[in-house]
Design a protein around this motif. Structure first.
Motif, PDB file in Angstrom:
ATOM      1  N   UNK A   1       9.354   6.753 -10.914  1.00 49.74           N
ATOM      2  CA  UNK A   1       8.260   7.383 -11.647  1.00 49.74           C
ATOM      3  C   UNK A   1       6.906   7.209 -10.962  1.00 49.74           C
ATOM      4  N   UNK A   2       6.883   6.522  -9.819  1.00 46.42           N
ATOM      5  CA  UNK A   2       5.637   6.163  -9.131  1.00 46.42           C
ATOM      6  C   UNK A   2       5.255   7.217  -8.091  1.00 46.42           C
ATOM      7  N   UNK A   3       4.182   7.955  -8.384  1.00 46.66           N
ATOM      8  CA  UNK A   3       3.695   8.968  -7.439  1.00 46.66           C
ATOM      9  C   UNK A   3       3.309   8.398  -6.089  1.00 46.66           C
ATOM     10  N   UNK A   4       2.512   7.321  -6.048  1.00 51.91           N
ATOM     11  CA  UNK A   4       2.134   6.737  -4.757  1.00 51.91           C
ATOM     12  C   UNK A   4       3.342   6.264  -3.939  1.00 51.91           C
ATOM     13  N   UNK A   5       4.426   5.892  -4.620  1.00 52.99           N
ATOM     14  CA  UNK A   5       5.636   5.473  -3.895  1.00 52.99           C
ATOM     15  C   UNK A   5       6.200   6.632  -3.073  1.00 52.99           C
ATOM     16  N   UNK A   6       6.045   7.856  -3.590  1.00 54.58           N
ATOM     17  CA  UNK A   6       6.527   9.035  -2.862  1.00 54.58           C
ATOM     18  C   UNK A   6       5.762   9.188  -1.541  1.00 54.58           C
ATOM     19  N   UNK A   7       4.500   8.765  -1.525  1.00 51.74           N
ATOM     20  CA  UNK A   7       3.702   8.828  -0.308  1.00 51.74           C
ATOM     21  C   UNK A   7       4.102   7.742   0.696  1.00 51.74           C
ATOM     22  N   UNK A   8       4.522   6.594   0.185  1.00 53.87           N
ATOM     23  CA  UNK A   8       4.878   5.465   1.055  1.00 53.87           C
ATOM     24  C   UNK A   8       6.266   5.589   1.673  1.00 53.87           C
ATOM     25  N   UNK A   9       7.181   6.249   0.981  1.00 57.67           N
ATOM     26  CA  UNK A   9       8.580   6.307   1.451  1.00 57.67           C
ATOM     27  C   UNK A   9       8.728   6.786   2.895  1.00 57.67           C
ATOM     28  N   UNK A  10       8.050   7.873   3.312  1.00 58.61           N
ATOM     29  CA  UNK A  10       8.177   8.294   4.709  1.00 58.61           C
ATOM     30  C   UNK A  10       7.670   7.240   5.698  1.00 58.61           C
TER      31      UNK A  10
ATOM     32  N   UNK B   1      14.884  -1.352   0.696  1.00 57.29           N
ATOM     33  CA  UNK B   1      14.064  -0.941  -0.443  1.00 57.29           C
ATOM     34  C   UNK B   1      14.764  -1.318  -1.727  1.00 57.29           C
ATOM     35  N   UNK B   2      13.952  -1.618  -2.722  1.00 53.71           N
ATOM     36  CA  UNK B   2      14.471  -2.078  -3.997  1.00 53.71           C
ATOM     37  C   UNK B   2      13.692  -1.398  -5.118  1.00 53.71           C
ATOM     38  N   UNK B   3      14.415  -0.702  -5.977  1.00 51.13           N
ATOM     39  CA  UNK B   3      13.781  -0.083  -7.135  1.00 51.13           C
ATOM     40  C   UNK B   3      13.494  -1.176  -8.157  1.00 51.13           C
ATOM     41  N   UNK B   4      12.266  -1.202  -8.676  1.00 48.93           N
ATOM     42  CA  UNK B   4      11.866  -2.335  -9.507  1.00 48.93           C
ATOM     43  C   UNK B   4      12.524  -2.372 -10.882  1.00 48.93           C
ATOM     44  N   UNK B   5      12.701  -1.243 -11.536  1.00 45.11           N
ATOM     45  CA  UNK B   5      13.189  -1.255 -12.916  1.00 45.11           C
ATOM     46  C   UNK B   5      14.585  -1.867 -13.077  1.00 45.11           C
TER      47      UNK B   5
ATOM     48  N   UNK C   1      10.316 -10.306 -10.313  1.00 41.46           N
ATOM     49  CA  UNK C   1       9.612 -11.453 -10.894  1.00 41.46           C
ATOM     50  C   UNK C   1       9.450 -12.572  -9.869  1.00 41.46           C
ATOM     51  N   UNK C   2      10.526 -12.866  -9.140  1.00 43.42           N
ATOM     52  CA  UNK C   2      10.491 -13.956  -8.165  1.00 43.42           C
ATOM     53  C   UNK C   2       9.444 -13.723  -7.087  1.00 43.42           C
ATOM     54  N   UNK C   3       9.293 -12.477  -6.662  1.00 42.72           N
ATOM     55  CA  UNK C   3       8.346 -12.167  -5.589  1.00 42.72           C
ATOM     56  C   UNK C   3       7.022 -11.611  -6.119  1.00 42.72           C
ATOM     57  N   UNK C   4       6.785 -11.806  -7.412  1.00 47.85           N
ATOM     58  CA  UNK C   4       5.517 -11.500  -8.061  1.00 47.85           C
ATOM     59  C   UNK C   4       4.990 -10.094  -7.742  1.00 47.85           C
ATOM     60  N   UNK C   5       5.878  -9.124  -7.882  1.00 48.15           N
ATOM     61  CA  UNK C   5       5.480  -7.733  -7.678  1.00 48.15           C
ATOM     62  C   UNK C   5       4.797  -7.266  -8.960  1.00 48.15           C
ATOM     63  N   UNK C   6       3.499  -7.006  -8.873  1.00 46.24           N
ATOM     64  CA  UNK C   6       2.738  -6.620 -10.053  1.00 46.24           C
ATOM     65  C   UNK C   6       2.428  -5.136 -10.095  1.00 46.24           C
ATOM     66  N   UNK C   7       2.569  -4.462  -8.984  1.00 48.24           N
ATOM     67  CA  UNK C   7       2.329  -3.030  -8.926  1.00 48.24           C
ATOM     68  C   UNK C   7       3.139  -2.426  -7.794  1.00 48.24           C
ATOM     69  N   UNK C   8       3.419  -1.145  -7.902  1.00 48.09           N
ATOM     70  CA  UNK C   8       4.157  -0.458  -6.844  1.00 48.09           C
ATOM     71  C   UNK C   8       3.327   0.707  -6.342  1.00 48.09           C
ATOM     72  N   UNK C   9       3.497   1.081  -5.092  1.00 47.18           N
ATOM     73  CA  UNK C   9       4.412   0.472  -4.121  1.00 47.18           C
ATOM     74  C   UNK C   9       3.934  -0.909  -3.682  1.00 47.18           C
ATOM     75  N   UNK C  10       4.904  -1.722  -3.309  1.00 48.21           N
ATOM     76  CA  UNK C  10       4.600  -3.067  -2.816  1.00 48.21           C
ATOM     77  C   UNK C  10       5.526  -3.376  -1.656  1.00 48.21           C
TER      78      UNK C  10
END
Length: 109
Positions: free
Chosen positions: A32-41, A58-62, A69-78
């Motif tokens: 659902x992350x628009x900015x992630x679509x920009x990062x994928x390429x 790559x790992x989908x967060x949901x 949680x372990x790697x403290x991902x607070x926002x995507x893309x990360x």
């Protein structure tokens, strides 16, 4: 020859990342992350450009809350650059090609 980007889950994280011989770039994203679509390429570019000294996953967060949680991902893309049990570098938010290359070159050279 490129190894490409491998999609992994919480269950595969230890084997694919923590036990890898080379540094691993972990790309956290969401469908659902628009900015992630920009990062994928750019993540694919990194996998192709640095395939001789870097593994890219790559790992989908949901569906993977344990690693998120372990790697403290607070926002995507990360991204997290990990070697063994050590986080060499981390970043959150979209970055351009030059910034990603600089990020990787700084920590791989």
């Amino acid at each position: 020859m490129s190894k490409g980007v491998k999609t992994i889950t919480d269950a595969e994280f230890e084997t694919e990342v923590l036990q890898a011989e080379e540094p691993v770039l972990v790309y956290f994203w969401a469908s659902w992350c628009g900015p992630c679509q920009l990062m994928s390429p750019l993540v694919n570019l990194a996998a192709n450009t640095y395939s001789d000294r870097l593994k890219v996953v790559k790992m989908e967060i949901d569906p993977n809350p344990l690693t998120v949680k372990q790697y403290q991902v607070e926002g995507v893309p990360a991204i997290r650059l990990i070697q063994g049990n050590n986080i060499l570098a981390s970043a959150e938010g979209v970055m351009g090609k030059e910034k990603l290359i600089s990020f990787l070159d700084t920590h791989l050279n």
